[in-house]
Write a protein that holds these residues in place. Structure first.
Motif, mmCIF file in Angstrom:
data_model
loop_
_atom_site.group_PDB
_atom_site.id
_atom_site.type_symbol
_atom_site.label_atom_id
_atom_site.label_comp_id
_atom_site.label_asym_id
_atom_site.label_seq_id
_atom_site.Cartn_x
_atom_site.Cartn_y
_atom_site.Cartn_z
ATOM 1 N N ASN A 384 -14.270 37.225 34.037
ATOM 2 C CA ASN A 384 -15.625 37.213 34.592
ATOM 3 C C ASN A 384 -16.371 35.952 34.185
ATOM 4 N N ASN A 385 -16.178 35.506 32.932
ATOM 5 C CA ASN A 385 -16.820 34.266 32.481
ATOM 6 C C ASN A 385 -16.304 33.064 33.267
ATOM 7 N N VAL A 389 -18.389 30.353 35.455
ATOM 8 C CA VAL A 389 -18.298 28.907 35.232
ATOM 9 C C VAL A 389 -18.035 28.189 36.555
ATOM 10 N N ILE A 390 -17.151 28.748 37.374
ATOM 11 C CA ILE A 390 -16.870 28.154 38.688
ATOM 12 C C ILE A 390 -18.127 28.185 39.550
ATOM 13 N N GLY A 391 -18.843 29.322 39.517
ATOM 14 C CA GLY A 391 -20.055 29.442 40.324
ATOM 15 C C GLY A 391 -21.136 28.464 39.909
ATOM 16 N N LEU A 406 -12.651 21.422 34.510
ATOM 17 C CA LEU A 406 -13.616 22.521 34.417
ATOM 18 C C LEU A 406 -13.088 23.626 33.495
ATOM 19 N N ILE A 407 -11.820 23.990 33.675
ATOM 20 C CA ILE A 407 -11.222 25.038 32.847
ATOM 21 C C ILE A 407 -11.057 24.559 31.402
ATOM 22 N N GLU A 408 -10.681 23.288 31.230
ATOM 23 C CA GLU A 408 -10.534 22.736 29.879
ATOM 24 C C GLU A 408 -11.849 22.777 29.116
ATOM 25 N N ASN A 409 -12.930 22.405 29.793
ATOM 26 C CA ASN A 409 -14.243 22.407 29.143
ATOM 27 C C ASN A 409 -14.655 23.821 28.744
ATOM 28 N N ASP A 415 -17.829 30.456 24.297
ATOM 29 C CA ASP A 415 -17.776 31.646 25.153
ATOM 30 C C ASP A 415 -16.347 32.062 25.466
ATOM 31 N N CYS A 416 -15.410 31.155 25.276
ATOM 32 C CA CYS A 416 -14.034 31.407 25.690
ATOM 33 C C CYS A 416 -13.319 32.347 24.714
ATOM 34 N N ASP A 417 -12.661 33.340 25.244
ATOM 35 C CA ASP A 417 -11.860 34.261 24.454
ATOM 36 C C ASP A 417 -10.702 33.508 23.794
#
Length: 479
Positions: A384-385, A389-391, A406-409, A415-417
């Motif tokens: 969901n996070n 982030v994409i949105g 984007l995913i790396e950041n 916030d990243c699990d």
């Protein structure tokens, strides 16, 4: 009842619906019935439950079925029942064959065509007046007393056996059960259906659980293949059927997997097949006994307007508008049209208007997001996070490098699990692609997006633009 009232009462879950009225008897079912196919693979919403319910509810004097459901089942009980004579991932083959044979013997106990002596002995082990849930029945089967009782029916002395647990006698028990069946079975068809096997998939990010779960499911496929071979050689109508999500199936790795392809049905719904299904469903909404399902005639009968005007002044027909929002699954269309019908009734309309179709866009987008979160969370806990982030980028299209960045950041953020941090951005992108959250826009298609659900063997191309699926734009704030 008015047509919109009937459409508004459609069910998302096939298990809750009148299958005799609404089950669309797709051709693949014939392959399952005659035993030429054994594995049904597909995403949520593609019809696995509907087919499963068809087998569960279609019985006759010479046709029997037992469904083994593993919903809310204590999988740790299964993990402890290994056959030490097998190595991973085959250590549960004996367990699954035991479940299949128990199911066959239980059905034989109720079949008048089986000789009365055998039926009497089996009835003592498998009482027909039990109303227990299948999970409790399976737990009874895993007790050593059950195995000893079966050995007794087979003629083997078991009363003085000193065994500690059921798995101590796998090598005697499985052949004994095969012999009971082959010696006494009749010409009926026996179906054993395995469903809701993804219960323990939610713990996939735990390494020990992941290893055991994959071994358990892999063993099931190998057991089914073995059982079919044993009984098809004797021309006996025993047909185990496994229903499994496609993302779990892709995780299975075994030298025999190529052989399974000949036994596999992939539930992919192309445009024309979806149209046939809708034509049939709408026809049955008018008349529960109808066998007429011409889409071009039936679909307009629930619509006030056949087209939708978009903001860009582009005019599209209603089906194409809905199709672009969905993953081309029966559940997608059932949800969208059901919500349209409910909204139309509330507005006092007798048919679905183009304004209603456009108005349902946002509501459907939220539903699609939540459904995808439920599907993907077993692999990516904080999906969901990632969607949020994409949105936040306000972009529907990305270059591959920008998307990976984007995913790396996100992976570097607090916030990243922790589990997600270790997956890597490319792997996350592949998961998002598998579930058609994103697709590619290849030059060969004129930069039009293509998604996994449209082509079964499509893989993410890191050299082509990445596109967020149209159905998620509203819920992500991209439109």
């Amino acid at each position: 009842m008015a047509i919109l009232d009937e459409v508004a009462a459609w069910k998302l879950e096939a298990a809750d619906e009148d299958s005799k009225r609404y089950f669309y008897h797709i051709g693949e079912v014939r392959d399952l019935e005659n035993g030429s196919k054994s594995y049904v693979i597909g995403r949520k919403g593609t019809g696995k439950t509907a087919i499963c319910k068809y087998f569960e509810t279609t019985e006759d004097y010479n046709r029997f079925c037992i469904k083994l459901s593993f919903k809310e089942f204590p999988f740790n009980l299964l993990y402890g029942l290994e056959d030490k004579d097998y190595t991973r991932p085959s250590q549960y083959i004996s367990l699954w064959k035991y479940f299949i044979y128990n199911s066959i013997l239980k059905m034989m106990a109720t079949n008048a065509a089986v000789d009365s002596s055998t039926r009497g002995r089996l009835s003592a082990i498998y009482p027909t007046d039990s109303f227990d849930y299948m999970s409790s029945v399976i737990q009874k089967w895993t007790k050593k007393s059950m195995g000893l009782a079966i050995l007794g029916v087979s003629g083997q002395s078991a009363t003085d056996r000193q065994i500690q647990k059921l798995e101590d006698i796998w090598q005697e028990l499985i052949p004994a059960m095969e012999k009971i069946i082959t010696d006494h079975v009749d010409g009926s068809k026996y179906y054993v259906v395995f469903d809701e096997l993804d219960e323990d998939y939610r713990n996939y990010w735990e390494e020990d659980s992941r290893s055991k779960y994959i071994s358990l499911v892999t063993s099931l496929f190998k057991a089914v293949s073995n059982v079919k071979r044993v009984f098809s050689e004797r021309n006996i109508g025993i047909h185990p059927i496994v229903f499994l999500r496609d993302d779990i199936y892709e995780l299975l790795s075994d030298p025999d997997k190529n052989k399974w392809e000949d036994q596999k049905i992939s539930l992919n719904w192309k445009r024309e097949k979806i149209k046939h299904m809708l034509g049939f469903r709408i026809s049955r909404s008018f008349d529960e006994h109808s066998d007429y399902f011409n889409f071009d005639i039936m679909f307009p009968r629930i619509l006030q307007h056949k087209t939708v005007n978009l903001n860009s002044n582009r005019i599209v027909n209603v089906f194409d508008f809905i199709y672009e929002l969905t993953h081309s699954r029966p559940r997608d269309f059932v949800r969208f049209l059901r919500d349209c019908a409910k909204s139309s009734i509330e507005q006092g309309h007798k048919l679905i208007t183009s304004d209603t179709v456009r108005g349902i866009d946002s509501e459907y987008s939220n539903h699609l997001r939540q459904e995808l979160i439920n599907e993907v969370s077993g692999v990516i806990p904080d999906i969901n996070n990632i969607l949020s982030v994409i949105g936040a980028t306000h972009n529907q299209r990305f270059s591959p490098d920008k998307f990976i960045e984007l995913i790396e950041n996100y992976a570097k953020s607090n916030d990243c699990d922790n589990y997600t941090k270790n997956l890597g951005p490319l792997y996350i992108a592949k998961i998002l692609f598998h579930f058609s959250i994103i697709g590619n826009a290849p030059r060969s298609s004129g930069n039009r997006p293509v998604y996994k659900f449209q082509r079964e063997y499509l893989t993410l191309n890191n050299n082509e633009p990445i596109v967020v699926h149209r159905g998620l734009l509203r819920t992500l704030g991209l439109q």
